[in-house]
Design a protein around this motif. Structure first.
Motif, short mmCIF file in Angstrom:
data_model
loop_
_atom_site.label_atom_id
_atom_site.label_comp_id
_atom_site.label_asym_id
_atom_site.label_seq_id
_atom_site.Cartn_x
_atom_site.Cartn_y
_atom_site.Cartn_z
N ALA A 103 12.88 86.34 89.75
CA ALA A 103 14.00 87.29 89.77
C ALA A 103 13.86 88.13 91.03
CB ALA A 103 13.99 88.17 88.53
N GLU A 104 14.75 87.94 91.97
CA GLU A 104 14.66 88.62 93.25
C GLU A 104 16.02 89.14 93.68
OE1 GLU A 104 13.23 85.67 95.88
OE2 GLU A 104 11.33 85.35 94.82
N ALA A 105 16.06 90.41 94.05
CA ALA A 105 17.26 91.02 94.65
C ALA A 105 18.51 90.78 93.81
CB ALA A 105 17.48 90.48 96.07
N PHE A 106 18.35 90.87 92.50
CA PHE A 106 19.49 90.62 91.63
C PHE A 106 20.03 91.93 91.07
CE2 PHE A 106 16.16 91.18 88.52
CZ PHE A 106 16.81 91.76 87.44
N GLU A 107 21.25 91.88 90.59
CA GLU A 107 21.85 92.93 89.77
C GLU A 107 22.49 92.23 88.58
OE1 GLU A 107 23.81 96.31 92.08
OE2 GLU A 107 23.86 94.67 93.54
N CYS A 108 22.61 92.96 87.48
CA CYS A 108 23.29 92.35 86.34
C CYS A 108 23.86 93.42 85.43
CB CYS A 108 22.36 91.42 85.56
SG CYS A 108 21.22 92.24 84.43
N ALA A 131 24.60 97.94 79.84
CA ALA A 131 23.85 98.71 80.84
C ALA A 131 23.77 97.87 82.11
CB ALA A 131 22.45 99.05 80.33
N GLY A 132 23.52 98.54 83.23
CA GLY A 132 23.39 97.84 84.51
C GLY A 132 21.96 97.89 85.00
N PHE A 133 21.50 96.80 85.59
CA PHE A 133 20.14 96.73 86.12
C PHE A 133 20.17 96.23 87.56
CE2 PHE A 133 19.71 96.45 81.58
CZ PHE A 133 18.53 97.13 81.29
N ARG A 134 19.36 96.87 88.40
CA ARG A 134 19.21 96.44 89.80
C ARG A 134 17.72 96.27 90.08
NH1 ARG A 134 21.76 100.46 93.03
NH2 ARG A 134 23.66 99.20 92.98
N ASP A 135 17.35 95.09 90.54
CA ASP A 135 15.95 94.81 90.86
C ASP A 135 15.49 95.69 92.03
OD1 ASP A 135 13.43 93.41 90.98
OD2 ASP A 135 14.25 92.32 92.70
N ARG A 136 14.30 96.26 91.88
CA ARG A 136 13.72 97.07 92.95
C ARG A 136 12.64 96.30 93.71
NH1 ARG A 136 11.83 102.71 91.19
NH2 ARG A 136 12.58 103.24 93.26
N GLY A 137 12.64 94.98 93.57
CA GLY A 137 11.61 94.17 94.19
C GLY A 137 10.31 94.22 93.43
N MET A 138 10.38 94.66 92.15
CA MET A 138 9.17 94.85 91.35
C MET A 138 9.19 94.03 90.06
SD MET A 138 8.91 99.00 91.76
CE MET A 138 7.41 99.13 90.78
#
Length: 283
Positions: free
Chosen positions: A90-95, A32-39
């Motif tokens: 964890a800031e402004a990351f995608e994985c 699965a892909g995850f993108r941080d929303r600043g939260m």
């Protein structure tokens, strides 16, 4: 995002979640892909899962995980039943997060799950400079569809070149998963025609846990997902084969460091059904 990928943007969610539109071709592998929303909150607790977790991190910001006082940065591997670990930053990351059945993890990672010793380790420690190159390649792609395809191709190549587990050990793991952890180890050994000691030794060496603890982890996983879905602790304990509610409480605290009530609200469990849409095939 790519026409073949489904992305969820929920206002209250910690992350945007992307998942492939169809199951992958590799048995025992989901992603699965995850993108941080600043939260993503500092101190976010990670929840153990009956799979070896591979997080391929890219994007502008850092990811730092604290595991028993040791800080790991960037792309990570979490072994089975790792100790209480937290996201420190964890800031402004995608994985791209990958769940590897322990049956295939040995071949894909190049190390036995037992060698991870239930810890969170930096992928760089296992793969060297290749870990950074993978992150760069993922960051250079514009769609989740392409990222999933790249990841699957990488894992397939590594699995083909790797060492598989014994078929008897794989069979025992499959039986534990199919039985939701409610399986007697001596019965597994008898069906294999092995001694209990031989099964314990081979399973521990190749899967990374003793068979009894593996069964406990699988049962725990089913129980905490029931808790996250809103079931009360007494009902979850009864449905998942615990002797009583206090038995469930002890296992949850042992795996997570917090109570069943606290773990029920964990963000990682809240997104599980969206991120891992396909049946949790850990075989």
């Amino acid at each position: 995002m790519g026409s073949g990928v489904r992305v969820r943007h929920d206002d209250a969610a910690v992350w945007d979640v992307a998942r492939p539109a169809r199951p992958g071709r590799m048995a025992g592998v989901t992603m699965a892909g995850f993108r941080d929303r600043g939260m993503t909150p500092a101190g976010l607790r990670l929840i153990p899962h009956p799979a070896v977790t591979l997080a391929l991190v890219f994007g502008a910001g850092p990811v730092v995980v604290d595991d028993a006082g040791r800080q790991r940065r960037g792309s990570l591997v979490a072994g089975l039943a790792f100790g209480p670990a937290r996201v420190r930053r964890a800031e402004a990351f995608e994985c791209v997060q990958v769940r590897l059945s322990p049956v295939v993890a040995r071949a894909v990672l190049g190390v036995r799950p037992a060698d991870l010793d239930g810890a969170v380790v930096a992928l760089e420690d296992l793969w060297g400079r290749e870990a950074a190159r993978i992150g760069e390649r993922l960051g250079g792609l514009s769609s989740w569809e392409d990222r999933f395809a790249l990841t699957e191709a990488l894992l397939a190549r590594r699995r083909e070149a790797g060492t598989p587990v014994d078929p008897e050990v794989a069979w025992a793991w499959h039986r534990i998963v199919a039985g939701r952890g409610r399986v007697r180890v001596d019965r597994l050994a008898a069906e294999l025609g092995w001694s209990r000691k031989r099964l314990w030794s081979r399973f521990r060496s190749q899967i990374g846990l003793q068979p009894k603890r593996a069964a406990k982890l699988v049962r725990f996983d089913h129980a905490v997902h029931r808790l996250a879905a809103g079931q009360d602790a007494a009902g979850a304990a009864a449905d998942c084969g615990y002797t009583d509610q206090s038995h469930l409480h002890r296992d949850v605290v042992a795996f997570t460091g917090v109570s069943p009530a606290a773990v029920a609200g964990a963000p990682f469990l809240a997104v599980d059904d969206r991120a891992w849409a396909w049946p949790r095939n850990l075989r």
